[in-house]
Design a protein around this motif. Structure first.
Motif, mmCIF file in Angstrom:
data_model
loop_
_atom_site.group_PDB
_atom_site.id
_atom_site.type_symbol
_atom_site.label_atom_id
_atom_site.label_comp_id
_atom_site.label_asym_id
_atom_site.label_seq_id
_atom_site.Cartn_x
_atom_site.Cartn_y
_atom_site.Cartn_z
ATOM 1 N N VAL A 188 0.830 -1.203 0.000
ATOM 2 C CA VAL A 188 0.000 0.000 0.000
ATOM 3 C C VAL A 188 0.866 1.255 0.000
ATOM 4 O O VAL A 188 0.638 2.193 -0.776
ATOM 5 C CB VAL A 188 -0.957 -0.008 1.205
ATOM 6 C CG1 VAL A 188 -1.579 1.381 1.416
ATOM 7 C CG2 VAL A 188 -2.058 -1.047 1.005
ATOM 8 N N ASP A 189 1.873 1.294 0.853
ATOM 9 C CA ASP A 189 2.705 2.497 0.961
ATOM 10 C C ASP A 189 3.518 2.723 -0.311
ATOM 11 O O ASP A 189 3.680 3.873 -0.749
ATOM 12 C CB ASP A 189 3.634 2.387 2.168
ATOM 13 C CG ASP A 189 2.893 2.538 3.489
ATOM 14 O OD1 ASP A 189 1.787 3.116 3.474
ATOM 15 O OD2 ASP A 189 3.400 2.061 4.519
ATOM 16 N N GLU A 190 4.039 1.664 -0.913
ATOM 17 C CA GLU A 190 4.776 1.833 -2.160
ATOM 18 C C GLU A 190 3.856 2.371 -3.254
ATOM 19 O O GLU A 190 4.242 3.238 -4.045
ATOM 20 C CB GLU A 190 5.400 0.519 -2.615
ATOM 21 C CG GLU A 190 6.218 0.654 -3.890
ATOM 22 C CD GLU A 190 6.919 -0.619 -4.321
ATOM 23 O OE1 GLU A 190 7.294 -0.717 -5.513
ATOM 24 O OE2 GLU A 190 7.103 -1.516 -3.472
ATOM 25 N N ALA A 191 2.615 1.860 -3.296
ATOM 26 C CA ALA A 191 1.651 2.350 -4.279
ATOM 27 C C ALA A 191 1.372 3.831 -4.077
ATOM 28 O O ALA A 191 1.286 4.605 -5.035
ATOM 29 C CB ALA A 191 0.357 1.543 -4.185
ATOM 30 N N ALA A 192 1.251 4.237 -2.819
ATOM 31 C CA ALA A 192 0.995 5.651 -2.523
ATOM 32 C C ALA A 192 2.183 6.516 -2.928
ATOM 33 O O ALA A 192 2.003 7.600 -3.509
ATOM 34 C CB ALA A 192 0.694 5.818 -1.038
ATOM 35 N N ARG A 193 3.389 6.058 -2.658
ATOM 36 C CA ARG A 193 4.584 6.833 -3.007
ATOM 37 C C ARG A 193 4.706 7.014 -4.516
ATOM 38 O O ARG A 193 5.224 8.034 -4.985
ATOM 39 C CB ARG A 193 5.843 6.141 -2.478
ATOM 40 C CG ARG A 193 6.034 6.196 -0.987
ATOM 41 C CD ARG A 193 7.462 5.828 -0.607
ATOM 42 N NE ARG A 193 7.861 4.521 -1.118
ATOM 43 C CZ ARG A 193 7.687 3.376 -0.474
ATOM 44 N NH1 ARG A 193 7.083 3.378 0.712
ATOM 45 N NH2 ARG A 193 8.098 2.239 -1.003
ATOM 46 N N LYS A 194 4.225 6.049 -5.261
ATOM 47 C CA LYS A 194 4.370 6.082 -6.711
ATOM 48 C C LYS A 194 3.115 6.604 -7.409
ATOM 49 O O LYS A 194 2.959 6.440 -8.622
ATOM 50 C CB LYS A 194 4.750 4.693 -7.224
ATOM 51 C CG LYS A 194 6.121 4.261 -6.720
ATOM 52 C CD LYS A 194 6.563 2.922 -7.297
ATOM 53 C CE LYS A 194 7.983 2.584 -6.846
ATOM 54 N NZ LYS A 194 8.444 1.277 -7.371
ATOM 55 N N ASP A 195 2.219 7.231 -6.641
ATOM 56 C CA ASP A 195 1.021 7.877 -7.187
ATOM 57 C C ASP A 195 0.136 6.909 -7.971
ATOM 58 O O ASP A 195 -0.437 7.253 -9.014
ATOM 59 C CB ASP A 195 1.412 9.070 -8.075
ATOM 60 C CG ASP A 195 2.087 10.183 -7.285
ATOM 61 O OD1 ASP A 195 1.667 10.412 -6.132
ATOM 62 O OD2 ASP A 195 3.018 10.808 -7.805
ATOM 63 N N VAL A 196 0.020 5.699 -7.468
ATOM 64 C CA VAL A 196 -0.873 4.707 -8.071
ATOM 65 C C VAL A 196 -2.305 4.992 -7.619
ATOM 66 O O VAL A 196 -2.548 5.402 -6.489
ATOM 67 C CB VAL A 196 -0.430 3.287 -7.645
ATOM 68 C CG1 VAL A 196 -1.493 2.256 -7.975
ATOM 69 C CG2 VAL A 196 0.889 2.930 -8.312
#
Length: 257
Positions: A188-196
């Motif tokens: 979830v956090d990686e997705a948020a960082r990458k503007d998914v």
């Protein structure tokens, strides 16, 4: 074909050795002598007693599975472990396993298969596991809604009759999609960082609801099994295209989870 040749070809294609220190699964040949012969190959998602017995009844020389029987070593071969391994040995069926290497393969992997269903463009690796990846991300040709995305997945996934769940916390229009099959809720956090806009995975933990809500991310839970049939079926197609005549089959044993 010799079993050693069969395993070496798959290991090379999947870069099995690159995941050796990253994956709890003992990827590659888990059960069987490398000097055996291969004429019939069965494929499945879960290497469990049911699929092992199906493979033995079909006369398979090797069973290729995404989930195997060894996760960080086997201390004792008793009870459930014995009931899974014994039919392999008794019927001379080898077991070849590919877990994270098959999740992260950008052409043959599970996430790649889900991306194909959605028709994603501009793909790149996603879901970091050390220096490697467990998934992929891309962009939908046209923006869509969470309901339409769920329906597109439901039409192609083997969900065992279970509905696809949506944690609808993201924007109304979805375009940027990340995929980590199985249990990808830790991304979830990686997705948020990458503007998914939306993370597609199989299942989630209780905390995922709140984590996704707090970062305005939609999460689609399409089923652990349902999102992880693509890789082994892609391997089946790969083996079917080899020059050596090998007969193959796929055992679909959906769990509804």
């Amino acid at each position: 074909m010799r079993l050693s040749t069969f395993c070496d070809r798959l290991d090379d294609e999947l870069r099995t050795s690159d995941y050796a220190a990253l994956d709890a699964s003992a990827n590659g040949l888990q059960v069987g002598p490398r000097e055996g012969d291969v004429e019939r190959v069965a494929f499945c998602t879960d290497g469990v007693r049911e699929t092992v017995e199906l493979a033995a009844d079909w006369g398979a020389d090797v069973l290729v599975s995404h989930h195997g029987v060894s996760w960080g070593g086997i201390e004792r071969v008793t009870e459930r472990a014995h009931d899974r391994i014994a039919p392999l040995i008794e019927n001379d069926v080898a077991l070849y396993v590919s877990h994270l290497p098959l999740d992260g393969h950008q052409e043959l992997g599970n996430a790649a298969g889900v991306a194909d269903v959605l028709g994603l463009d501009a793909r790149e690796p996603f879901g970091a596991v050390g220096p490697e990846y467990a998934g992929t991300r891309g962009r939908l040709p046209d923006a869509t809604t969470s309901d339409a995305l769920r329906d597109a997945l439901a039409s192609d996934l083997s969900t065992g009759g279970q509905p696809i769940q949506v944690l609808d916390h993201g924007p109304d229009e979805l375009r940027d999609v990340a995929i980590v099959t199985g249990d990808g809720s830790d991304y979830v956090d990686e997705a948020a960082r990458k503007d998914v806009d939306v993370l597609v995975t199989g299942e989630a933990k209780q905390k995922t609801y709140h984590e996704a809500r707090e970062v305005d991310l939609t999460v689609v839970l399409a089923g652990h099994y349902a999102t992880e049939t693509f890789g082994v079926q892609s391997l089946q197609s790969l083996v079917d295209d080899w020059d050596e005549p090998v007969e193959t089959t796929f055992f679909d044993v959906p769990t509804g989870i």
